[in-house]
Design a protein around this motif. Structure first.
Motif, mmCIF file in Angstrom:
data_model
loop_
_atom_site.group_PDB
_atom_site.id
_atom_site.type_symbol
_atom_site.label_atom_id
_atom_site.label_comp_id
_atom_site.label_asym_id
_atom_site.label_seq_id
_atom_site.Cartn_x
_atom_site.Cartn_y
_atom_site.Cartn_z
ATOM 1 N N GLY A 146 -1.422 -6.320 -5.258
ATOM 2 C CA GLY A 146 -1.445 -6.035 -3.830
ATOM 3 C C GLY A 146 -1.353 -7.305 -3.000
ATOM 4 O O GLY A 146 -0.684 -7.345 -1.964
ATOM 5 N N MET A 173 0.144 -0.047 -7.798
ATOM 6 C CA MET A 173 -1.089 -0.536 -7.193
ATOM 7 C C MET A 173 -2.207 0.492 -7.275
ATOM 8 O O MET A 173 -1.964 1.693 -7.333
ATOM 9 C CB MET A 173 -0.853 -0.837 -5.720
ATOM 10 C CG MET A 173 -0.090 -2.106 -5.503
ATOM 11 S SD MET A 173 0.110 -2.387 -3.760
ATOM 12 C CE MET A 173 1.511 -3.469 -3.831
ATOM 13 N N GLU A 177 -5.751 -1.048 -3.036
ATOM 14 C CA GLU A 177 -4.703 -2.004 -2.688
ATOM 15 C C GLU A 177 -3.652 -1.327 -1.826
ATOM 16 O O GLU A 177 -3.149 -1.882 -0.863
ATOM 17 C CB GLU A 177 -4.030 -2.531 -3.956
ATOM 18 C CG GLU A 177 -4.843 -3.538 -4.733
ATOM 19 C CD GLU A 177 -4.122 -3.962 -6.005
ATOM 20 O OE1 GLU A 177 -3.533 -3.075 -6.659
ATOM 21 O OE2 GLU A 177 -4.131 -5.145 -6.324
#
Lengths: 249, 291, 362
Positions: A146, A173, A177
């Protein structure tokens, strides 16, 4: 602002993009969705200049950018992020953004002045905007997914773009994130008025961010409209439910 | 005049064949391992020196040449295995320049190593007795040994082609040249494949060294001259392409032989003119496919 | 770091400052080195002065080469062409037109630079191995022409060039070379740390990405190629009068290997690496030849060990040794959150672990 007109692109016989047309207006947030292999990334790559289209044209602000090399397109105010996040791994976060900023401002032909002091304040400002200030001196290769993505946004913003192309900005992710990245995207759009064209797998994210959605399937456009319209569109439901039963539309 | 040229062409062909045998090994290594093996010429030179030593040990007769053909290429191939397993493999994950430098360091080691063992003298190696004389082509004498080289060259080219196109190993190699990742996906032991290809490529260099030993003389500096020409052959032909290497070797061999007749001073320059032209116009080589 | 409120651009400042502080220390190091180079030859015998001259010239050659390999990630295997052209420019001007070494040496970088521009135009279109092979092929082409063109270049007899009387003494020629090398090295140092140098490092790290931030990759690569050629031309132009002869071997491919070996031995990821490598190359070579008949063997073994066990070269290994003491056993930079002064040097060429991973692999 961006007008993709009747673009076709094939790879050794396989038609990845087939007569696609699409337009993005100033300040738009436009999502490009579709199943795997629908040709979304290819279309973004054509716009960004990674390869020229076989036929059709791409116009930006009434000017043809069809087949221009990436660095020229970049200078016209179109920035992009990559599906697999792409940053300069051996550079620090600070240096990554600084380089993008220097390149954009044409400072890279400066041969005799130390780079360390160039544009420091502005770089800090950009890092702040993507919430990376506190990691400025870390090596980009050591960042979490991220953070890398937000660094990439920071680099894209350095170009002071009016249009941002994002290829699967939240791929791979965690949900935490993802939320952070989504909020940064929204903020970029709202505070800077940057138009955004992005591809995405995560339908929730699309409906949370996009104001307009285009659906691609096997290289062709099958639907276009507001998120609400798309949600109700029959053909879209077929394609998604047919190939991806768990999609919640 | 025409017959002079034809004889030059044949002599160029025989010269090109030794070059082909060495370069085909280089192109396989280059194609599969993606390594520019600078040490290739050094191993070629080493095999030539071994040929001389075997002749000294056994007594210079036909037997010694056949023994050298058997032993020397295998000996240098074993050295190749050691190099691949203990050194190349260690740094295969690093950028390619490290492997290039590694093989270059080996050329320095082998060059001085040969000098330590054999000294700086020139040696001549006798040809097998039935290839001593010459036969007549186009009304002119042509050395039998050169004739044999042409035949052997084509036989090896044929053998390599058969292996690459008709056997399973060949198909694996072919796949490895065009796409290294695919091979590991097929469940093939890639490190073992690399070692085998390296050893086989070096064996070809050794074979070239033995065959070249009776042509001129065995001397220091053999490594430098063959390696640059072999690179030229590989690039002209297209990396990993055996037919391309044959074509490239014939072009270079003939061009040099005929070139020496036409413009003796510029003969060597021709190679590099051709090489530059190929790299600029067709960077993947004459027979190479565009990636 | 989700809390936007804690973000403060001011936090970046200390990192930048500590980078500048480090630069001050490195400046002191350079000054000390210069003092040694200036003073010590006053107390040396002539042959040692000659050897040290050799070293400073080779150092310039290696540093200029490393602008390509270490900074931009391009492996040229034909760098001897520009070194040799510099040498022959000075020798030809002296032999054919009776132009003295001093003004002649100003033309050496020009000739080398023009050749690098012409050759580079073709070479930068290729990457990785193909780039290396094309640079090698062009260098061999130039070598062959020089080697065979007896009437103009003297062929393998070489071409004589005598320094003027005021530079004939070994020590005088040393200081003459030293001044030129210092000026050139300082220029190269500036280039490496300038925004242009950052752009080159970005190309080394990730050429595709570099294009997408608006860098014209091939143009920058060509510029790096020309600069490397220009400064190598200076080194070659200094070498010919030192040897009082320009030889075709100065253009031969083994001469192209020299800067590669020097840069790699010293360490391609730092500016000082090639200089250290040149010192090892020149002085060790000299020491070995006096006691041992096989200098190539010794040097080959050294390079082999460095390549196999010390990818960062001598400088990289030393930095790691010192750095580990500061950073703890893992050798990892500090954890997230606190800016790590090590990583904030603002010098892209220090990225030991990453360098070259994307360098024109193809």
């Amino acid at each position: 602002m961006l007008a993709i007109n009747d673009v076709t692109k094939s790879f050794s016989g396989f038609r990845a993009v087939n007569h696609m047309s699409l337009s993005v207006g100033p300040g738009d947030v436009h999502a490009l969705i579709g199943p795997n292999g629908a040709g979304k990334s290819t279309l973004l790559n054509v716009v960004a200049g990674q390869f020229p289209p076989d036929s059709g044209s791409v116009r930006y602000k009434e000017e043809s950018i069809t087949g221009l090399p990436p660095h020229r397109i970049c200078r016209k105010g179109i920035a992009r992020s990559f599906q697999v996040t792409s940053v300069f791994g051996g550079f620090t976060v600070f240096q990554n953004v600084q380089l993008a900023l220097m390149a954009r401002r044409g400072r890279c032909w400066n041969l005799l002045m130390p780079a360390s002091g160039v544009l420091v304040e502005e770089v800090c400002g950009l890092l702040d905007q993507v919430r990376m200030s506190d990691q400025a001196s870390r090596l980009a290769s050591e960042l979490a997914a991220g953070d890398r993505k937000r660094l990439e946004f920071g680099m894209a913003l350095a170009g002071d773009p009016e249009l941002l192309l994002l290829d699967e900005p939240t791929a791979g992710m965690s949900s935490g994130e993802r939320a952070r990245v989504v909020s940064v995207i929204k903020e970029i759009n709202e505070s800077r008025g940057v138009a955004i064209l992005f591809t995405e797998h995560d339908i929730d994210m699309v409906f949370a961010v996009a104001r307009k959605v285009t659906v691609m399937h096997q290289g062709e456009k099958i639907a276009e409209g507001t998120p609400e319209e798309i949600r109700r569109h029959r053909r879209v439901r077929e394609v998604y439910l047919g190939e991806n039963g768990d999609a919640d539309l | 005049m025409l017959t002079d040229i034809l004889v030059q062409v044949m002599s160029g062909l025989s010269r090109g064949m030794v070059l082909f045998i060495v370069a085909s090994g280089l192109t396989l290594i280059f194609g599969v391992l993606r390594v520019i093996n600078f040490a290739h010429g050094s191993l070629y030179m080493l095999a030539a020196y071994l040929t001389h030593s075997i002749a000294m040990l056994v007594g210079s007769n036909d037997l010694s040449f056949y023994l050298a053909l058997l032993i020397a290429p295998v000996a240098v191939a074993l050295l190749g295995v050691v190099i691949e397993v203990t050194m190349m493999r260690r740094i295969s994950h690093r950028p390619h320049q490290y492997q290039l430098i590694l093989t270059f360091a080996l050329t320095l080691l082998i060059a001085d190593g040969v000098k330590m063992v054999w000294g700086g003298d020139y040696y001549t190696v006798a040809r097998p007795s039935f290839l001593e004389g010459s036969f007549t082509v186009f009304g002119q004498p042509f050395p039998s040994y050169y004739g044999m080289l042409i035949i052997v060259g084509f036989v090896i080219a044929g053998g390599l082609l058969w292996m690459l196109t008709r056997t399973r190993l060949g198909k694996v190699l072919d796949a490895a040249v065009s796409d290294g990742e695919m091979v590991s996906a097929l469940g093939i032991n890639v490190p073992a494949l690399y070692t085998a290809v390296f050893a086989f490529g070096v064996w070809l260099a050794g074979l070239g060294g033995v065959l070249a030993a009776p042509v001129g003389s065995v001397s220091l500096g053999m490594d430098n001259s063959i390696i640059i020409e072999s690179f030229a052959v590989v690039i002209i032909g297209g990396v990993g392409n055996v037919i391309g290497a044959l074509l490239g070797a014939i072009i270079i061999g003939v061009m040099q032989s005929v070139g020496i007749m036409v413009a003796p001073k510029m003969a060597i320059a021709f190679i590099f003119v051709v090489l530059c032209a190929v790299l600029i116009l067709r960077p993947r080589g004459l027979m190479g496919v565009k990636a | 770091m989700a809390q936007a409120s804690t973000n403060d651009p001011g936090k970046v400042r200390p990192a930048v400052l500590s980078g500048l502080l480090r630069q001050r220390w490195s400046l002191l190091g350079w000054l000390a080195f210069l003092v040694v180079l200036t003073v010590v030859p006053l107390f040396m015998g002539e042959s040692y002065v000659y050897l040290t001259t050799n070293f400073v010239i080779m150092a310039l050659y290696a540093v200029s080469f490393n602008l390509l390999l270490g900074q931009t990630g391009m492996l040229s295997f034909g760098h001897a062409a520009y070194f040799g052209l510099g040498a022959y420019t000075v020798a030809l001007l002296w032999s054919r037109l009776s132009i003295a070494v001093f003004p002649a040496i100003l033309l050496a970088p020009l000739v080398a630079g023009v050749a690098a521009l012409a050759i580079g135009l073709f070479c930068v279109r290729l990457t990785g191995m193909y780039f290396a092979m094309l640079t090698l092929a062009f260098a061999q082409l130039i070598f062959t022409v020089v080697f065979e063109w007896y009437s103009f270049t003297g062929g393998d007899n070489g071409l004589p060039v005598m320094p003027p009387d005021y530079l004939l003494a070994a020590r005088r020629y040393y200081y003459f070379s030293l001044v030129i090398v210092i000026v050139c090295t300082a220029l190269l140092r500036l280039i490496v740390s300038s925004p242009f140098g950052s752009a080159l490092a970005a190309i080394r790290e990730n050429p595709e990405r570099a294009a997408f931030v608006g860098i014209n990759v091939r143009l920058y690569q060509l510029a790096a190629f020309v600069f490397a050629g220009v400064f190598s031309g200076v080194a070659g132009g200094l070498m010919a009068p030192l040897q009082q002869m320009a030889f075709p071997s100065m253009l031969f491919w083994t001469q192209s290997a020299d800067p590669v070996l020097m840069a790699l031995t010293g360490g391609i990821h730092s500016f000082t690496g090639p200089i250290v490598g040149a010192a090892v190359f020149v002085f060790l070579n000299f020491a070995v030849t006096t006691v041992f008949d096989y200098p190539l063997f010794a040097f080959g073994a050294l390079v082999l060990i460095v390549v196999l066990f010390f990818p960062g070269g001598i400088v990289g290994a030393t930095e790691r040794l010192l750095g580990q003491r500061r950073r703890g056993p893992a050798g990892y930079p500090a954890e997230a959150g606190e800016p790590d002064p090590e990583a904030a040097t603002m010098e892209p060429d220090r990225s030991v672990a990453q360098v070259g991973s994307n360098a024109g692999n193809q």
